[in-house]
Motif scaffolding. Structure first.
Motif, PDB file in Angstrom:
ATOM      1  N   LEU A 192     -36.369  29.204 -40.260  1.00  0.00           N
ATOM      2  CA  LEU A 192     -35.230  28.928 -39.380  1.00  0.00           C
ATOM      3  C   LEU A 192     -35.328  27.488 -38.891  1.00  0.00           C
ATOM      4  CD1 LEU A 192     -32.718  29.984 -37.859  1.00  0.00           C
ATOM      5  CD2 LEU A 192     -34.256  30.619 -35.978  1.00  0.00           C
ATOM      6  N   VAL A 193     -34.290  26.696 -39.163  1.00  0.00           N
ATOM      7  CA  VAL A 193     -34.257  25.284 -38.798  1.00  0.00           C
ATOM      8  C   VAL A 193     -33.566  25.113 -37.449  1.00  0.00           C
ATOM      9  CG1 VAL A 193     -33.420  22.979 -39.439  1.00  0.00           C
ATOM     10  CG2 VAL A 193     -34.144  24.597 -41.214  1.00  0.00           C
ATOM     11  N   LEU A 194     -34.216  24.404 -36.522  1.00  0.00           N
ATOM     12  CA  LEU A 194     -33.553  24.011 -35.275  1.00  0.00           C
ATOM     13  C   LEU A 194     -32.721  22.779 -35.591  1.00  0.00           C
ATOM     14  CD1 LEU A 194     -36.074  25.766 -34.324  1.00  0.00           C
ATOM     15  CD2 LEU A 194     -35.827  24.551 -32.159  1.00  0.00           C
ATOM     16  N   MET A 195     -31.418  22.994 -35.737  1.00  0.00           N
ATOM     17  CA  MET A 195     -30.512  21.965 -36.242  1.00  0.00           C
ATOM     18  C   MET A 195     -29.784  21.263 -35.107  1.00  0.00           C
ATOM     19  SD  MET A 195     -28.950  20.341 -38.677  1.00  0.00           S
ATOM     20  CE  MET A 195     -29.085  21.194 -40.247  1.00  0.00           C
ATOM     21  N   SER A 196     -30.161  20.016 -34.855  1.00  0.00           N
ATOM     22  CA  SER A 196     -29.420  19.197 -33.899  1.00  0.00           C
ATOM     23  C   SER A 196     -28.295  18.514 -34.664  1.00  0.00           C
ATOM     24  CB  SER A 196     -30.341  18.152 -33.263  1.00  0.00           C
ATOM     25  OG  SER A 196     -30.681  17.170 -34.229  1.00  0.00           O
ATOM     26  N   GLY A 197     -27.607  17.595 -34.043  1.00  0.00           N
ATOM     27  CA  GLY A 197     -26.610  16.818 -34.759  1.00  0.00           C
ATOM     28  C   GLY A 197     -27.161  15.492 -35.229  1.00  0.00           C
ATOM     29  N   LEU A 213     -38.487  27.311 -49.487  1.00  0.00           N
ATOM     30  CA  LEU A 213     -38.027  28.120 -48.355  1.00  0.00           C
ATOM     31  C   LEU A 213     -36.512  28.277 -48.393  1.00  0.00           C
ATOM     32  CD1 LEU A 213     -39.751  27.168 -44.958  1.00  0.00           C
ATOM     33  CD2 LEU A 213     -39.960  29.279 -46.248  1.00  0.00           C
ATOM     34  N   ARG A 214     -36.037  29.491 -48.187  1.00  0.00           N
ATOM     35  CA  ARG A 214     -34.615  29.688 -47.895  1.00  0.00           C
ATOM     36  C   ARG A 214     -34.479  29.591 -46.381  1.00  0.00           C
ATOM     37  NH1 ARG A 214     -29.988  30.806 -49.591  1.00  0.00           N
ATOM     38  NH2 ARG A 214     -30.685  30.978 -51.756  1.00  0.00           N
ATOM     39  N   VAL A 215     -33.563  28.733 -45.910  1.00  0.00           N
ATOM     40  CA  VAL A 215     -33.495  28.483 -44.476  1.00  0.00           C
ATOM     41  C   VAL A 215     -32.139  28.893 -43.898  1.00  0.00           C
ATOM     42  CG1 VAL A 215     -35.144  26.579 -44.647  1.00  0.00           C
ATOM     43  CG2 VAL A 215     -32.707  26.063 -44.718  1.00  0.00           C
ATOM     44  N   ASP A 216     -32.189  29.380 -42.665  1.00  0.00           N
ATOM     45  CA  ASP A 216     -31.010  29.540 -41.824  1.00  0.00           C
ATOM     46  C   ASP A 216     -31.064  28.441 -40.768  1.00  0.00           C
ATOM     47  OD1 ASP A 216     -29.668  31.989 -42.823  1.00  0.00           O
ATOM     48  OD2 ASP A 216     -31.565  32.934 -42.307  1.00  0.00           O
ATOM     49  N   PHE A 217     -29.950  28.251 -40.065  1.00  0.00           N
ATOM     50  CA  PHE A 217     -29.841  27.127 -39.134  1.00  0.00           C
ATOM     51  C   PHE A 217     -29.445  27.624 -37.747  1.00  0.00           C
ATOM     52  CE2 PHE A 217     -28.994  25.641 -43.390  1.00  0.00           C
ATOM     53  CZ  PHE A 217     -29.726  24.469 -43.488  1.00  0.00           C
ATOM     54  N   LEU A 218     -30.087  27.051 -36.718  1.00  0.00           N
ATOM     55  CA  LEU A 218     -29.813  27.408 -35.331  1.00  0.00           C
ATOM     56  C   LEU A 218     -29.465  26.137 -34.558  1.00  0.00           C
ATOM     57  CD1 LEU A 218     -29.857  29.715 -33.201  1.00  0.00           C
ATOM     58  CD2 LEU A 218     -32.234  29.068 -32.740  1.00  0.00           C
ATOM     59  N   LEU A 237     -23.010  19.457 -41.317  1.00  0.00           N
ATOM     60  CA  LEU A 237     -24.336  19.197 -41.874  1.00  0.00           C
ATOM     61  C   LEU A 237     -24.830  20.377 -42.706  1.00  0.00           C
ATOM     62  CD1 LEU A 237     -25.964  17.451 -38.791  1.00  0.00           C
ATOM     63  CD2 LEU A 237     -25.573  16.391 -41.030  1.00  0.00           C
ATOM     64  N   VAL A 238     -24.630  21.580 -42.192  1.00  0.00           N
ATOM     65  CA  VAL A 238     -25.046  22.779 -42.938  1.00  0.00           C
ATOM     66  C   VAL A 238     -24.270  22.876 -44.245  1.00  0.00           C
ATOM     67  CG1 VAL A 238     -25.074  25.305 -42.912  1.00  0.00           C
ATOM     68  CG2 VAL A 238     -25.833  24.032 -40.898  1.00  0.00           C
ATOM     69  N   ARG A 239     -22.995  22.564 -44.186  1.00  0.00           N
ATOM     70  CA  ARG A 239     -22.168  22.599 -45.401  1.00  0.00           C
ATOM     71  C   ARG A 239     -22.686  21.605 -46.446  1.00  0.00           C
ATOM     72  NH1 ARG A 239     -17.234  24.702 -46.691  1.00  0.00           N
ATOM     73  NH2 ARG A 239     -15.959  23.560 -48.199  1.00  0.00           N
ATOM     74  N   ALA A 240     -23.091  20.419 -46.002  1.00  0.00           N
ATOM     75  CA  ALA A 240     -23.634  19.423 -46.931  1.00  0.00           C
ATOM     76  C   ALA A 240     -24.961  19.902 -47.536  1.00  0.00           C
ATOM     77  CB  ALA A 240     -23.833  18.092 -46.209  1.00  0.00           C
ATOM     78  N   SER A 248     -25.809  29.563 -47.010  1.00  0.00           N
ATOM     79  CA  SER A 248     -26.416  29.117 -45.749  1.00  0.00           C
ATOM     80  C   SER A 248     -25.686  29.730 -44.560  1.00  0.00           C
ATOM     81  CB  SER A 248     -26.363  27.583 -45.654  1.00  0.00           C
ATOM     82  OG  SER A 248     -27.062  26.989 -46.714  1.00  0.00           O
ATOM     83  N   ARG A 249     -26.431  29.977 -43.479  1.00  0.00           N
ATOM     84  CA  ARG A 249     -25.852  30.552 -42.262  1.00  0.00           C
ATOM     85  C   ARG A 249     -26.227  29.698 -41.054  1.00  0.00           C
ATOM     86  NH1 ARG A 249     -27.800  36.730 -42.370  1.00  0.00           N
ATOM     87  NH2 ARG A 249     -29.798  35.649 -42.628  1.00  0.00           N
ATOM     88  N   LEU A 250     -25.238  29.472 -40.186  1.00  0.00           N
ATOM     89  CA  LEU A 250     -25.447  28.699 -38.961  1.00  0.00           C
ATOM     90  C   LEU A 250     -25.243  29.603 -37.758  1.00  0.00           C
ATOM     91  CD1 LEU A 250     -25.697  26.014 -37.322  1.00  0.00           C
ATOM     92  CD2 LEU A 250     -23.212  25.770 -37.608  1.00  0.00           C
ATOM     93  N   TRP A 251     -26.199  29.598 -36.839  1.00  0.00           N
ATOM     94  CA  TRP A 251     -26.121  30.358 -35.593  1.00  0.00           C
ATOM     95  C   TRP A 251     -26.040  29.354 -34.448  1.00  0.00           C
ATOM     96  CZ3 TRP A 251     -26.008  35.556 -36.661  1.00  0.00           C
ATOM     97  CH2 TRP A 251     -26.464  35.926 -37.914  1.00  0.00           C
ATOM     98  N   VAL A 252     -25.209  29.631 -33.468  1.00  0.00           N
ATOM     99  CA  VAL A 252     -24.999  28.715 -32.346  1.00  0.00           C
ATOM    100  C   VAL A 252     -25.364  29.409 -31.037  1.00  0.00           C
ATOM    101  CG1 VAL A 252     -23.331  27.312 -31.068  1.00  0.00           C
ATOM    102  CG2 VAL A 252     -23.173  27.481 -33.558  1.00  0.00           C
ATOM    103  N   VAL A 253     -26.159  28.742 -30.204  1.00  0.00           N
ATOM    104  CA  VAL A 253     -26.557  29.260 -28.895  1.00  0.00           C
ATOM    105  C   VAL A 253     -25.913  28.408 -27.803  1.00  0.00           C
ATOM    106  CG1 VAL A 253     -28.486  29.670 -27.324  1.00  0.00           C
ATOM    107  CG2 VAL A 253     -28.775  30.089 -29.768  1.00  0.00           C
ATOM    108  N   PRO A 254     -25.089  28.988 -26.908  1.00  0.00           N
ATOM    109  CA  PRO A 254     -24.565  28.239 -25.756  1.00  0.00           C
ATOM    110  C   PRO A 254     -25.695  28.034 -24.754  1.00  0.00           C
ATOM    111  CG  PRO A 254     -23.844  30.527 -25.676  1.00  0.00           C
ATOM    112  CD  PRO A 254     -24.608  30.383 -26.951  1.00  0.00           C
ATOM    113  N   PHE A 255     -26.098  26.789 -24.558  1.00  0.00           N
ATOM    114  CA  PHE A 255     -27.355  26.495 -23.869  1.00  0.00           C
ATOM    115  C   PHE A 255     -27.155  25.784 -22.532  1.00  0.00           C
ATOM    116  CE2 PHE A 255     -31.775  24.594 -24.112  1.00  0.00           C
ATOM    117  CZ  PHE A 255     -32.432  25.812 -24.181  1.00  0.00           C
ATOM    118  N   GLY A 256     -25.907  25.459 -22.194  1.00  0.00           N
ATOM    119  CA  GLY A 256     -25.648  24.623 -21.023  1.00  0.00           C
ATOM    120  C   GLY A 256     -26.171  25.196 -19.721  1.00  0.00           C
TER     121      GLY A 256
END
Length: 378
Positions: A192-197, A213-218, A237-240, A248-256
């Motif tokens: 699992l990749v911690l994906m920033s911008g 490794l097969r990776v997912d993105f967070l 970025l995940v699409r690229a 590929s799968r991207l998961w988003v966490v609302p962190f504010g």
């Protein structure tokens, strides 16, 4: 109309590390074949994938032109596990047919008209072929020299005509494009990749895909205190990066709101490391649900205050899963060069309001103590 001596266009793929895998080689080859088929799935025509000793041959439907071969080569160029991709011609297993194909292959080439030096290099995977590799080199090379008058240079030729004798046919080609190398995606498990911008994390993701490794993105978003721009950027970025693995799968966490709580703790200098630890704890929970066995970050030793050795140690303490840091010994220039090569740099440089902007102390701690961090978390 004279029939072409070149036969049928096809694509020849050379394997890298996979051929060194001993008793496990078959597993790696099966995974690589599945990844190749997935990459070619939506081209609109069927490609016949055949495993040979140390190579994979891709045969196109009868009557296909070079445009289809180019499309196939373009797709498989992104598949990790391959070191060379050759647009080749499939000809009959007959010395005369091979010579005629080589002659036609060089016709109308600008470099041939300029008189470049050349060499013929043959390889026999099928030893039943009537000529040895050296005899085939001399025979075809002599004909090419007679017709085109090119100088022969066996050490450093400007043009190489390659001939590979296989089980059922002969492949003739010049040049090729380098592949991604590495191992087939999926042979080393899931991460699992911690994906920033930013620039670093996409490159870290790519490097781990190349290691199988097969990776997912967070992605952690500052919502509701920031806009959704960073989410769109992470998606781009995940699409690229999806070209290298597919699905590929991207998961988003609302962190504010969590960041707001950290800021309210009053430990301003420790805020960034506290945030990083909370991100890792969250990522560990997501990884558990996805059955991922490792977390992946874009950390580079000493690049920013959170990436000093002591602060990295404090982050490792937050989770039980291993944290893989494939960029740890690279500097920014090296990382940017790789980002440019894999096509993520332009996206990473787009402006956005990152969640990290919510926690930007005037002076960040470079040697955080784990006990102090745990106190904030409590």
């Amino acid at each position: 109309m004279t029939m072409s001596a070149l036969g049928e266009p096809c694509v020849l793929l050379k394997l890298g590390e996979v051929v060194l895998k001993g008793n496990n080689r078959e597993i790696f080859e099966r995974t690589l074949q599945a990844n190749i088929k997935a990459a070619l799935k939506d081209l609109g025509f069927k490609v016949d994938v055949r495993q040979r000793h140390g190579v994979i041959a891709l045969f196109l439907p009868e009557g296909s032109g070079v445009e289809r071969a180019d499309a196939v080569a373009g797709r498989v160029g992104y598949v990790p596990g391959l070191v060379w991709i050759h647009r080749a011609w499939r000809v009959a297993k007959d010395p005369s047919a091979v010579t005629k194909a080589a002659i036609e292959l060089l016709a109308d080439r600008e470099d041939v008209r300029r008189g470049v030096s050349f060499a013929v290099r043959s390889r026999r995977r099928d030893k039943r072929f009537p000529l040895t590799s050296m005899e085939l080199d001399r025979s075809v090379g002599g004909e090419l020299n007679d017709i085109y008058g090119l100088p022969v240079d066996l050490k450093n030729p400007e043009l190489v005509v390659s001939i590979e004798v296989d089980r059922d046919e002969v492949f003739v080609f010049t040049g090729g494009q380098p592949g991604q190398g590495g191992l087939p995606v999926g042979t080393s498990g899931r991460g699992l990749v911690l994906m920033s911008g930013g620039i670093d994390s996409p490159v870290a993701a790519y490097r781990m895909m190349r290691r199988g490794l097969r990776v997912d993105f967070l992605h952690f978003s500052g919502i509701p205190f920031t806009t959704s721009e960073s989410i769109y950027k992470a998606y781009a970025l995940v699409r690229a990066l999806d070209r290298f693995q597919g699905r590929s799968r991207l998961w988003v966490v609302p962190f504010g709101k969590a960041q707001q709580s950290i800021k309210a703790s009053g430990q301003d200098r420790l805020a960034v490391i506290s945030q990083r630890r909370l991100m890792l704890k969250t990522a560990e929970e997501v990884a558990r649900r996805l059955r991922a066995r490792a977390l992946i970050t874009g950390d580079s030793l000493g690049q920013v205050s959170s990436q000093t050795l002591q602060n990295i140690t404090a982050q490792d303490d937050a989770v039980d899963l291993p944290i893989l840091r494939p960029l740890i010994g690279l500097d920014k220039t090296e990382i940017m060069a790789e980002a440019r090569r894999i096509g993520t740099l332009e996206i990473s440089e787009l402006p956005d309001e990152d969640c990290c902007t919510l926690l930007a102390p005037r002076r960040a701690e470079t040697a955080a103590k784990i006990a102090d961090l745990k106190q904030i978390e409590r």
